[in-house]
Motif scaffolding. Structure first.
Motif, PDB file in Angstrom:
ATOM      1  N   GLY A   1      42.393  36.102  33.802  1.00  0.00           N
ATOM      2  CA  GLY A   1      42.468  34.990  32.852  1.00  0.00           C
ATOM      3  C   GLY A   1      41.139  34.272  32.696  1.00  0.00           C
ATOM      4  N   VAL A   2      40.914  33.242  33.515  1.00  0.00           N
ATOM      5  CA  VAL A   2      39.673  32.480  33.445  1.00  0.00           C
ATOM      6  C   VAL A   2      38.875  32.704  34.729  1.00  0.00           C
ATOM      7  N   ALA A   3      37.562  32.576  34.617  1.00  0.00           N
ATOM      8  CA  ALA A   3      36.679  32.893  35.742  1.00  0.00           C
ATOM      9  C   ALA A   3      36.936  32.032  36.978  1.00  0.00           C
ATOM     10  N   LEU A   4      37.577  30.866  36.798  1.00  0.00           N
ATOM     11  CA  LEU A   4      37.878  30.014  37.952  1.00  0.00           C
ATOM     12  C   LEU A   4      38.879  30.670  38.895  1.00  0.00           C
ATOM     13  N   LEU A   5      39.727  31.545  38.335  1.00  0.00           N
ATOM     14  CA  LEU A   5      40.760  32.207  39.136  1.00  0.00           C
ATOM     15  C   LEU A   5      40.296  33.610  39.518  1.00  0.00           C
ATOM     16  N   GLY A   6      39.460  33.666  40.542  1.00  0.00           N
ATOM     17  CA  GLY A   6      38.955  34.961  40.964  1.00  0.00           C
ATOM     18  C   GLY A   6      38.157  34.844  42.240  1.00  0.00           C
ATOM     19  N   ARG A   7      37.406  35.884  42.524  1.00  0.00           N
ATOM     20  CA  ARG A   7      36.559  35.866  43.711  1.00  0.00           C
ATOM     21  C   ARG A   7      35.241  36.544  43.377  1.00  0.00           C
ATOM     22  N   SER A   8      34.209  36.132  44.096  1.00  0.00           N
ATOM     23  CA  SER A   8      32.872  36.683  43.896  1.00  0.00           C
ATOM     24  C   SER A   8      32.431  37.438  45.139  1.00  0.00           C
ATOM     25  N   GLN A   9      31.642  38.463  44.919  1.00  0.00           N
ATOM     26  CA  GLN A   9      30.973  39.185  45.988  1.00  0.00           C
ATOM     27  C   GLN A   9      29.500  39.222  45.658  1.00  0.00           C
TER      28      GLN A   9
END
Length: 161
Positions: free
Chosen positions: A147-155
């Motif tokens: 959906g939106v980038a706020l709902l995720g994870r980064s590596q």
């Protein structure tokens, strides 16, 4: 041949050699700079849980300027050429993870790349993807989200030479 002609010829030969060397150095510097300005190249991923190196991903660019990335080597416990994406639900179902394209359709968007997808072969899920470079192009921050980038994870991936 006069002494003047010999000196002129020697000077001309040195000038040509120096110009060739300077051209080679400039080309090498331009190549290095281009590599640090784009994600094109080989990247080491890090396991979120163990902090250990997990895989090498080769990112390439197609004729339309879009980036894609495929697994070229597993590292550590993941260095098993017969590992398969058993959790995938698309055409990659039960396909070998080694050689699998896990990033596709990334487009340049300002200083970042966006509008693509990334597959997590561990759970078979597809996520929207965006990425940007840090540390003079030596680190690639890859964000998978729903959906939106706020709902995720980064590596953070590390560039390999």
């Amino acid at each position: 041949m006069t002494q003047f002609t010999q000196r002129a010829r020697a000077l001309a030969m040195r000038t040509v050699r120096h110009a060739a060397l300077a051209g080679a150095l400039l080309a090498s510097a331009a190549t290095a700079m281009a590599q640090t300005e784009t994600p094109i190249g080989t990247w080491q991923t890090i396991d979120d849980h163990t902090g250990q190196p997990k895989a090498l991903i080769q990112i390439t660019q197609d004729g339309n300027g879009e980036l894609s990335g495929k697994v070229i080597r597993g590292l550590g416990a993941n260095n098993q050429p017969d590992r398969r994406c058993t959790e995938c639900t698309d055409a990659r179902k039960d396909q070998p993870i080694l050689g699998m394209t896990i990033i596709n359709s990334m487009k340049k968007d300002g200083d970042a790349w966006d509008h693509g997808q990334i597959l997590d072969p561990e759970n078979g899920k597809l996520y929207k993807c965006k990425m940007h470079l840090e540390d003079s192009g030596n680190k690639l921050v890859v964000r998978g989200y729903i959906g939106v980038a706020l709902l995720g994870r980064s590596q953070t991936w590390i560039r390999q030479q």
